[in-house]
Motif scaffolding. Structure first.
Motif: not given
Length: 456
Positions: A314-320, A350-361
């Motif tokens: 997902v995009d909106i959390p931006e690594g938060d 079951g799921k694994m969800v990723f979110s990329a931000g500037a400081e962390q994944l």
């Protein structure tokens, strides 16, 4: 003010641009009777900065308007992959499919030998798409892109007129993806409800012949009117002397200025705090909305493909990490079938969800209670984090969280490592027998290059 798209409203290429516009929030109007006689060439998109013609160029322009939406990918490699599939659609799918469909729609005459060849070419193209969609939710990445919009729009007429039940039977993955796309509000608002072709398909209709319009005699040219004599120029009026400048007003005392500055400084500080709080609430609201929508997509994809576990981003959390947990909770929320726009509904998957931000994944793993005997949530996340030196943040039997910090010295960047980590998560599931294997051997894999797409 809406942009104007001069195009045939019923053409699938027009609908491709309109769907893209719905996703990026662009208002586009298709004027009535917008034919080539008005513009000289169609389709043409009229923008405040100028006109863009050609359906491909228009769709690309609209897709690039909003980077966060991601219709043209989130990085260069995704953009290249989208271009690859758009070109595949144009050359390998649209050409034979139009050759087969247009005679059925009565637009052109049928040549039986050509139609037979077109059917084989369509079958070959659909096989490539079906194989690709075995392990992919969408054509590129984990969200709808221009590749999905282009291919889905191109398939609509075929699905309605010629691709009957028997023909569609071998392409289960493709049909799962097609149904998922068609269930999106943006697709539905443009394409409506699509009734799939039944048994036997449609038969070619004779294309209606147009009668030649009678030629009209050329109108005689009028004699040119005699030119009038030029009026004599008036003498320039003498310039007035410039008015003397007024003396500058005296400055106010320094004490008054100091007080005003203090008041000005206090006001922005309060406003900034309010704005930050509002931004935080808005982002949480958007996060929950994105998560709820993704939950419906996961439920549909898993049910169609018989999957117990799913990996996505997902995009909106931006690594938060905190926002990402809220997003997963929204995915798992119980879905209300009476709602106009369903949300959640994937709590049993079951799921694994990723979110990329500037400081962390940021990464969140979720295993429902019914599947905890088959898979340890902590073990799954630890295995995936270990591939990139990530850190486990919190653990429980159902939800575990972790992250991988950006490290430019070691070349660790969230967007760069996201896809390899998703692949690692799926491979771990395969090792446990919880994710479908590709039964085809490596020798059967299709690799496409420029020579496989001859110019038409």
């Amino acid at each position: 003010m809406p942009m104007k798209l001069y195009a045939h409203p019923d053409n699938y290429k027009t609908k491709k641009a309109l769907i893209a516009a719905k996703y990026v929030g662009l208002e586009v109007e298709v004027p009535k009777a917008a034919g080539a006689e008005q513009t000289g060439k169609i389709p043409v998109l009229e923008t405040p900065q100028g006109c863009i013609f050609s359906s491909g160029a228009i769709a690309r322009y609209i897709s690039r308007i909003s980077r966060p939406v991601g219709l043209y990918g989130q990085n260069l490699i995704e953009g290249g992959m989208i271009d690859s599939w758009v070109e595949f659609c144009t050359h390998e799918l649209e050409v034979p499919l139009c050759t087969w469909v247009l005679p059925v729609m009565g637009t052109m005459e049928e040549v039986p030998e050509v139609t037979a060849l077109a059917k084989e070419d369509v079958k070959r193209a659909l096989s490539v798409l079906n194989k690709h969609l075995l392990h992919n939710m969408y054509m590129v990445g984990h969200v709808i892109t221009l590749a999905d919009i282009s291919i889905c729009s191109a398939l609509v007429d075929g699905m309605k007129h010629v691709l009957d039940e028997e023909f569609r039977k071998p392409f289960a993955n493709l049909m799962r993806w097609f149904s998922l796309c068609m269930s999106q509000p943006e697709f539905k608002s443009v394409l409506g409800d699509i009734k799939l072709c039944g048994k036997g398909g449609g038969k070619a209709q004779a294309a209606p012949k147009k009668e030649a319009a009678p030629k009209t005699d050329a109108a005689p040219k009028k004699d040119a009117a005699p030119k009038k004599d030029a009026a004599p120029k008036k003498d320039a009026a003498p310039k007035k002397d410039a008015a003397p400048k007024k003396d500058a007003a005296p400055k106010k005392e320094a004490k008054k200025e100091g007080k005003k500055e203090e008041k000005k400084d206090d006001k922005p500080a309060e406003q900034i705090a309010e704005d930050l709080e509002k931004m935080k609430k808005d982002k949480l609201k958007k996060t929950i909305k994105e998560g709820g929508k993704r939950g419906v997509e996961i439920e549909g994809a898993a049910d169609m493909g018989g999957l117990q576990f799913f990996c996505t981003s997902v995009d909106i959390p931006e690594g938060d990490l905190e926002l990402l947990v809220k997003s997963v909770e929204a995915m798992n929320a119980k879905s209300d079938p009476t709602e106009e726009e369903r949300k959640g509904g994937s709590g049993h998957i079951g799921k694994m969800v990723f979110s990329a931000g500037a400081e962390q994944l940021a990464i969140v793993a979720y295993v429902p209670e019914a599947k905890q005997g088959e898979l340890s949530c902590k073990e799954w996340l630890e295995k995936v984090l270990g591939t990139q030196g990530g850190k486990l943040e919190s653990t429980s039997t159902s939800i575990c969280t972790g992250f991988v910090k950006t490290n430019s010295d070691k070349g660790v960047f969230p967007l760069k490592i996201r896809e390899p980590m998703i692949l690692e998560a799926n491979n771990f599931l395969r090792s446990k027998g919880l994710f479908p294997d590709n039964d085809d051997s490596d020798d059967d894999e299709c690799v496409f290059g420029d020579d496989d797409f001859p110019s038409m």
